[in-house]
Design an enzyme around this catalytic site. Structure first.
Site, PDB file in Angstrom:
ATOM      1  N   LYS A  91       0.859  -1.191   0.000  1.00 48.99           N
ATOM      2  CA  LYS A  91       0.000   0.000   0.000  1.00 48.99           C
ATOM      3  C   LYS A  91       0.891   1.236   0.000  1.00 48.99           C
ATOM      4  CE  LYS A  91      -4.010   1.864   2.574  1.00 48.99           C
ATOM      5  NZ  LYS A  91      -4.920   1.612   3.704  1.00 48.99           N
ATOM      6  N   SER A 166      -9.863   1.460   2.580  1.00 51.63           N
ATOM      7  CA  SER A 166      -9.022   2.282   1.735  1.00 51.63           C
ATOM      8  C   SER A 166      -7.930   1.519   1.005  1.00 51.63           C
ATOM      9  CB  SER A 166      -8.380   3.385   2.574  1.00 51.63           C
ATOM     10  OG  SER A 166      -7.495   2.809   3.539  1.00 51.63           O
ATOM     11  N   SER A 190      -9.986  -0.941   6.797  1.00 48.51           N
ATOM     12  CA  SER A 190      -9.399  -0.791   5.462  1.00 48.51           C
ATOM     13  C   SER A 190      -8.660  -1.998   4.914  1.00 48.51           C
ATOM     14  CB  SER A 190      -8.456   0.404   5.431  1.00 48.51           C
ATOM     15  OG  SER A 190      -9.209   1.565   5.268  1.00 48.51           O
TER      16      SER A 190
HETATM   17  N1  GLN Z   1     -13.322   3.649   5.978  1.00 48.09           N
HETATM   18  C1  GLN Z   1     -12.776   4.105   7.214  1.00 48.09           C
HETATM   19  C2  GLN Z   1     -12.419   5.556   7.085  1.00 48.09           C
HETATM   20  O1  GLN Z   1     -12.716   6.117   6.110  1.00 48.09           O
HETATM   21  C3  GLN Z   1     -11.595   3.274   7.602  1.00 48.09           C
HETATM   22  C4  GLN Z   1     -10.375   3.592   6.848  1.00 48.09           C
HETATM   23  C5  GLN Z   1      -9.184   2.815   7.265  1.00 48.09           C
HETATM   24  O2  GLN Z   1      -9.291   1.784   7.934  1.00 48.09           O
HETATM   25  N2  GLN Z   1      -8.014   3.334   6.905  1.00 48.09           N
HETATM   26  O3  GLN Z   1     -11.841   6.141   7.947  1.00 48.09           O
END
Ligand code: GLN
Length: 487
Positions: A91, A166, A190
């Site tokens: 990532k 994400s 995410s």
């Molecule tokens: N979807 C969640 C957010 O927008 C989690 C994102 C994540 O785990 N980085 O914060």
């Protein structure tokens, strides 16, 4: 078979080439060349990356050099690591020395870190071959990878749909056969949610189990790095490599990596599996049907299903959207146009900060910084941030109570299968609701993972989430392996 055709787990494993476990063993004993493995992935990338957009950067030349070196080491009879020749995508919020690390944000475009993240070093030390840096929602804020400044990633199983987020690029890279495994980061879901939407195994380790050193921080009290793989055994091996104490991360737990590969054949006989009776509503029927089938499979394998209550679960979302933005607003203050990436010149220092941030950050990141700054501001701290911390405590208490009755809990990972592009972009609240099942465990700092279990609407994969207490990785992997066997 082309990677687009597979629907079942076995087909996807096929399209991804081979598993981590198989490649590492075959490369180490000389029966498979690391270069051949890499060339298969690069061919898949050449065929479909323009459509999928899993990567911000493909590091083909570096990867070829590395794979060639590993093959030479094997030929020379040198000892190679536990991941010899395994291709891995990272990532793009993990630091890679001399290789651009952008967090899918314009504000970091062009920035090359002077060091490798601890996880990157650990994988490299075991012979992994890095294929590239994967796309994400800018600074890991989102659930669909539509918030990337460099354009969205598409779900390789159905390119009209999102891969989740994400870490959508990391999930798509494995699902499309561009890499054998990948790493993501999970602050509120995410890793698990994109794993579910792309039909993969995804692990959010116990907070402190995997070093965050070199991970660009989003919510420092929530962030954890973990793997995406096509099988549970691959995830166990990846965890054994990346986990374990790191003196460079002050929140790293003072203990070695858990040994998980030995857990997989133990079964679930006698284990107690929790079913949340007051689970937040709103999941689609196809997802709930697979969750029931998962409980049945564990029962058939000798586990007992017990009822547990999590009255605070629904409030996790609200608490998270105060705690995570609060921490993000503090963490992102370092992107000021002076130390990293983009600078937009202006007449004085303050105007330069403003102009750089206005041009460099996307809408969702700006929204989070504003939410977080507000929640932390004098006069509102007690009402918002302080209250969120109290809810965080209640969630930990509810879990503690539940785990007196069970060893692990099953929930859906995501309320629905992969959704279509644009479905939730106009309504931030609808997007935030994607994480209703994944967020509470980040607030508690516990272990969790998603395993593919059957299919739902349009033949798309459903993910079942296994929750376990802090340091509960061993029982969690036993349950995961059983669910995988049951298919
Ligand atoms: N979807 C969640 C957010 O927008 C989690 C994102 C994540 O785990 N980085 O914060």
């Amino acid at each position: 078979m082309s990677p687009t055709q597979g629907t079942g787990r076995a087909d996807r494993a096929h399209s991804a080439g081979r598993t981590v476990v198989d490649i590492a063993a075959a490369v180490a004993n000389g029966s498979l060349s690391a270069v051949a493995v890499l060339e298969e992935n690069l061919a898949a990338i050449a065929a479909r990356e323009s459509e999928v957009h899993a990567f911000n950067l493909v590091t083909a030349d570096r990867a070829r050099e590395r794979a060639t070196q590993i093959d030479a080491d094997v030929q020379a009879g040198k000892k190679v690591g536990r991941l010899a020749g395994v291709t891995i995508a990272l990532k793009d919020n993990m630091c890679t020395r001399g290789v651009e690390t952008t967090c899918s944000s314009k504000i970091l475009a062009g920035w090359k870190p002077p060091y490798d993240a601890t996880v990157v070093r650990r994988l490299a030390d075991e012979g992994a071959v890095f294929v590239g840096k994967t796309n994400l929602d800018e600074f890991a804020m989102g659930s669909s990878t539509e918030n990337s400044a460099f354009g969205p990633t598409r779900n390789p199983l159905d390119t009209s749909r999102v891969p989740g987020g994400s870490s959508g690029g990391s999930a798509a890279a494995v699902a499309a056969g561009f890499a054998t495994a990948s790493l993501g980061s999970d602050t509120g879901g995410s890793i698990r949610q994109p794993a579910a939407l792309c039909g993969l195994v995804g692990v959010k380790p116990t907070y402190g189990m995997v070093s965050r050193q070199g991970l660009v921080a989003f919510g420092s009290s929530l962030d954890q790095i973990g793997p995406f793989t096509t099988t549970v055994a691959d995830a166990a091996l990846m965890m054994e490599v990346i986990a374990g104490h790191d003196p460079l991360d002050s929140t790293s737990l003072p203990q070695p990596a858990p040994m998980l590969t030995g857990e997989l054949s133990k079964g679930v006989q006698g284990m107690r599996i929790g079913r949340i009776t007051d689970m937040p509503e709103g999941s689609s029927p196809d997802v709930l049907a697979q969750l029931e089938a998962a409980f049945d499979a564990l029962r058939a394998a000798g586990a007992t299903v017990v009822d547990v209550q999590m009255p605070s679960m629904l409030y996790g979302l609200t608490a998270y959207y105060l705690v995570a933005p609060a921490e993000a607003s503090s963490n992102l203050a370092r992107f000021d146009g002076v130390r990293y990436g983009l600078r937009v010149d202006a007449k004085d220092l303050n105007s330069m900060y403003g102009a750089t941030r206005a041009a460099g950050f996307g809408d969702e990141v700006k929204r989070r910084i504003m939410l977080g700054t507000y929640a932390l501001s004098a006069g509102y701290y007690d009402a918002y941030y302080g209250k969120a911390l109290k809810v965080r405590r209640l969630i930990a208490d509810d879990f503690a109570q539940a785990y007196t009755k069970c060893d692990a809990i099953l929930t859906p990972t995501s309320p629905t299968v992969a959704f279509k592009f644009g479905d939730k972009t106009s309504n931030p609240l609808a997007m935030y609701l994607c994480d209703v099942f994944t967020i509470p465990t980040n607030l508690a700092g516990h272990a969790a993972m998603s395993v593919p279990f059957g299919t739902g609407e349009a033949g798309l994969p459903v993910g079942v989430q296994i929750l376990a207490p802090a340091l509960g990785e061993a029982p969690m992997f036993r349950v995961a392996a059983e669910l995988e066997r049951a298919q």
